[in-house]
Write a protein that holds these residues in place. Structure first.
Motif, PDB file in Angstrom:
ATOM      1  N   VAL A  61      62.376  84.435  37.274  1.00 44.94           N
ATOM      2  CA  VAL A  61      61.383  85.046  37.810  1.00 44.94           C
ATOM      3  C   VAL A  61      61.244  84.878  39.142  1.00 44.94           C
ATOM      4  CG1 VAL A  61      59.111  85.838  37.738  1.00 44.94           C
ATOM      5  CG2 VAL A  61      60.222  85.120  35.341  1.00 44.94           C
ATOM      6  N   LEU A  62      60.983  85.974  40.081  1.00 41.47           N
ATOM      7  CA  LEU A  62      61.180  85.672  41.492  1.00 41.47           C
ATOM      8  C   LEU A  62      59.730  86.329  41.985  1.00 41.47           C
ATOM      9  CD1 LEU A  62      62.495  84.634  43.993  1.00 41.47           C
ATOM     10  CD2 LEU A  62      63.644  86.674  44.297  1.00 41.47           C
ATOM     11  N   ILE A  63      58.973  85.469  42.691  1.00 47.78           N
ATOM     12  CA  ILE A  63      57.805  86.236  43.308  1.00 47.78           C
ATOM     13  C   ILE A  63      57.952  86.471  44.779  1.00 47.78           C
ATOM     14  CG2 ILE A  63      55.154  86.102  43.620  1.00 47.78           C
ATOM     15  CD1 ILE A  63      55.197  84.655  40.691  1.00 47.78           C
ATOM     16  N   ASP A  64      58.014  87.385  45.167  1.00 48.59           N
ATOM     17  CA  ASP A  64      58.277  87.763  46.554  1.00 48.59           C
ATOM     18  C   ASP A  64      59.789  87.514  47.064  1.00 48.59           C
ATOM     19  OD1 ASP A  64      56.004  88.902  47.067  1.00 48.59           O
ATOM     20  OD2 ASP A  64      54.970  87.108  47.600  1.00 48.59           O
ATOM     21  N   THR A  65      60.234  87.838  48.206  1.00 49.92           N
ATOM     22  CA  THR A  65      61.713  87.737  48.460  1.00 49.92           C
ATOM     23  C   THR A  65      61.937  87.176  50.152  1.00 49.92           C
ATOM     24  OG1 THR A  65      61.750  90.182  49.237  1.00 49.92           O
ATOM     25  CG2 THR A  65      62.234  89.420  47.135  1.00 49.92           C
ATOM     26  N   GLY A  66      61.002  86.716  50.516  1.00 47.98           N
ATOM     27  CA  GLY A  66      61.088  86.451  52.045  1.00 47.98           C
ATOM     28  C   GLY A  66      61.017  87.606  52.888  1.00 47.98           C
ATOM     29  N   GLN A  81      72.536  78.404  42.174  1.00 47.26           N
ATOM     30  CA  GLN A  81      71.821  78.026  40.599  1.00 47.26           C
ATOM     31  C   GLN A  81      72.538  78.558  39.853  1.00 47.26           C
ATOM     32  OE1 GLN A  81      67.646  76.798  40.367  1.00 47.26           O
ATOM     33  NE2 GLN A  81      67.505  76.882  42.673  1.00 47.26           N
ATOM     34  N   GLY A  82      73.595  79.592  39.909  1.00 47.92           N
ATOM     35  CA  GLY A  82      74.144  80.087  38.813  1.00 47.92           C
ATOM     36  C   GLY A  82      73.515  81.307  38.573  1.00 47.92           C
ATOM     37  N   ILE A  83      72.434  81.837  39.043  1.00 47.59           N
ATOM     38  CA  ILE A  83      71.691  82.950  38.873  1.00 47.59           C
ATOM     39  C   ILE A  83      72.576  84.306  39.077  1.00 47.59           C
ATOM     40  CG2 ILE A  83      69.479  84.503  39.367  1.00 47.59           C
ATOM     41  CD1 ILE A  83      68.138  81.573  39.722  1.00 47.59           C
ATOM     42  N   ALA A  84      72.602  84.930  38.045  1.00 42.29           N
ATOM     43  CA  ALA A  84      73.082  86.299  38.237  1.00 42.29           C
ATOM     44  C   ALA A  84      72.054  87.539  37.932  1.00 42.29           C
ATOM     45  CB  ALA A  84      74.340  86.505  37.338  1.00 42.29           C
ATOM     46  N   THR A  85      71.162  87.190  37.224  1.00 43.29           N
ATOM     47  CA  THR A  85      70.221  88.072  36.671  1.00 43.29           C
ATOM     48  C   THR A  85      68.783  87.648  37.065  1.00 43.29           C
ATOM     49  OG1 THR A  85      71.601  89.084  35.014  1.00 43.29           O
ATOM     50  CG2 THR A  85      69.253  89.624  34.614  1.00 43.29           C
ATOM     51  N   VAL A  86      67.909  88.555  37.796  1.00 40.13           N
ATOM     52  CA  VAL A  86      66.587  88.024  37.860  1.00 40.13           C
ATOM     53  C   VAL A  86      65.738  89.181  36.813  1.00 40.13           C
ATOM     54  CG1 VAL A  86      64.522  88.393  39.419  1.00 40.13           C
ATOM     55  CG2 VAL A  86      66.688  87.622  40.136  1.00 40.13           C
ATOM     56  N   ASP A  87      65.098  88.319  35.709  1.00 39.68           N
ATOM     57  CA  ASP A  87      64.462  88.998  34.703  1.00 39.68           C
ATOM     58  C   ASP A  87      63.327  89.689  35.016  1.00 39.68           C
ATOM     59  OD1 ASP A  87      66.034  88.169  32.084  1.00 39.68           O
ATOM     60  OD2 ASP A  87      65.814  86.188  33.286  1.00 39.68           O
ATOM     61  N   LYS A  88      62.373  89.253  36.110  1.00 42.80           N
ATOM     62  CA  LYS A  88      61.243  89.781  36.712  1.00 42.80           C
ATOM     63  C   LYS A  88      61.208  89.670  38.061  1.00 42.80           C
ATOM     64  CE  LYS A  88      58.477  89.622  32.431  1.00 42.80           C
ATOM     65  NZ  LYS A  88      59.474  89.454  31.448  1.00 42.80           N
ATOM     66  N   LEU A  89      61.080  90.761  38.906  1.00 39.59           N
ATOM     67  CA  LEU A  89      60.743  90.384  40.494  1.00 39.59           C
ATOM     68  C   LEU A  89      59.399  90.973  40.540  1.00 39.59           C
ATOM     69  CD1 LEU A  89      61.194  90.195  43.436  1.00 39.59           C
ATOM     70  CD2 LEU A  89      62.188  92.704  43.429  1.00 39.59           C
ATOM     71  N   ILE A  90      58.561  89.922  41.163  1.00 36.66           N
ATOM     72  CA  ILE A  90      57.092  90.342  41.470  1.00 36.66           C
ATOM     73  C   ILE A  90      56.920  90.414  42.867  1.00 36.66           C
ATOM     74  CG2 ILE A  90      54.479  89.564  40.995  1.00 36.66           C
ATOM     75  CD1 ILE A  90      55.732  88.263  38.401  1.00 36.66           C
ATOM     76  N   ILE A  91      56.446  91.370  43.292  1.00 37.44           N
ATOM     77  CA  ILE A  91      56.092  91.754  44.780  1.00 37.44           C
ATOM     78  C   ILE A  91      54.533  91.703  44.926  1.00 37.44           C
ATOM     79  CG2 ILE A  91      56.167  93.300  46.793  1.00 37.44           C
ATOM     80  CD1 ILE A  91      58.965  91.885  45.861  1.00 37.44           C
ATOM     81  N   THR A  92      54.062  90.537  45.511  1.00 40.27           N
ATOM     82  CA  THR A  92      52.611  90.504  45.550  1.00 40.27           C
ATOM     83  C   THR A  92      51.961  91.484  46.572  1.00 40.27           C
ATOM     84  OG1 THR A  92      52.732  88.995  47.531  1.00 40.27           O
ATOM     85  CG2 THR A  92      52.631  88.147  45.198  1.00 40.27           C
TER      86      THR A  92
END
Length: 293
Positions: A61-66, A81-92
């Motif tokens: 899960v990623l909250i905001d993207t800079g 970190q070997g991440i290929a998929t972000v299950d949830k993106l949350i933009i505050t």
């Protein structure tokens, strides 16, 4: 590094070994999630902006993207970190320092779900963000106070703000209508505030001050004096504050009055501008904090 609640020496040794091992394998100076850590929260060093990575055994899960200048760095950190998929993106909220990396995220990763506050703006970045969501056919959900987002491993994000009507009426205040969410995993919790300022804090206090109590706090609005009011800090009663900000930023963040306020409340302070990416691992009972530098 800080430990809360006594652990057996065996648990401490095993945990420290996992953290040290992860630090050596994270790539790009970022501490990866230690094997076996049920929950990891990273306040990523993306300069003057926010990007918070939450990992359970089941979800990323990623909250905001800079902001835009840090978008390539964000991509490198996630790939390291070997991440290929972000299950949830949350933009505050749709300010550039929170959505600036979204285009790069959509271009380099599979994003399975997007959540935001439903606030709109006329910026090109915001229009591009909506266009990419549509182009990639990503499910999109507007959240508000009362929404619960399941993260797997019994970890949840409980959304406390925003509420309708938006603060500011017909011309909503983007900062004060940020998504504010409490990450809960067992007895561990972390209050994630976006750029919520004193008006949002006052509304939260009025509705349910007791619910704000959290183990850790992500400092509102990059440590600005427009946030972290004393009544709010008393209600949250956190042991530590995490400030996401850029070195030598033009806004003077973090403001000295806020740092003193944290100090007066005996809160540990962690800053991305001086300490790099900040990593919290928790088993739901206690937590460990590590710094990139």
């Amino acid at each position: 590094m800080k430990l809360t609640r006594p652990w057996s020496w065996l648990v401490i040794a095993v945990t420290l070994f996992a953290v040290i091992l992860a630090a050596g394998c994270g790539g790009a100076g970022i501490t990866a999630r230690p094997a076996g850590a049920p929950l990891t929260v990273q306040v990523l060093d993306v300069g003057q902006g926010d990007a918070i990575l939450i990992r359970t055994h089941e979800q990323v899960v990623l909250i905001d993207t800079g902001d835009v200048p840090a978008r390539d760095k964000l991509v490198r950190m996630l790939k390291s970190q070997g991440i290929a998929t972000v299950d949830k993106l949350i933009i505050t909220h749709p300010h550039a320092d929170h959505i600036g990396g979204a285009a790069a995220l959509f271009a380099n990763f599979t994003v399975r779900q997007v959540y935001d506050s439903g606030q709109k703006t006329t910026s090109n970045l915001y229009r591009q963000y909506l266009t990419q969501i549509s182009k990639h056919k990503i499910p999109f959900t507007v959240v508000a106070a009362g929404t619960t987002i399941e993260l797997g491993n019994e970890a949840v994000l409980s959304v406390l703000a925003p509420e309708q009507p938006f603060i500011g009426g017909s011309e909503p205040d983007l900062n004060n209508n940020s998504i504010v969410a409490k990450l809960i995993y067992g007895n561990f919790s972390m209050l994630l505030t976006g750029d919520a300022e004193k008006e949002s804090e006052a509304r939260l206090l009025k509705k349910d001050a007791a619910r704000l109590k959290s183990t850790l706090l992500k400092s509102g609005h990059h440590g600005s004096k427009t946030s972290s009011t004393l009544p709010f800090l008393k209600a949250v009663n956190a042991e530590a504050a995490f400030i996401s900000l850029g070195a030598g930023n033009e806004y003077g963040h973090p403001h000295k009055v806020i740092l003193k306020r944290y100090s007066d409340r005996k809160m540990q302070v962690y800053r991305t501008d001086t300490e790099g990416t900040l990593t919290v691992t928790s088993d739901g009972r206690t937590y460990v904090i590590t710094k990139e530098r």
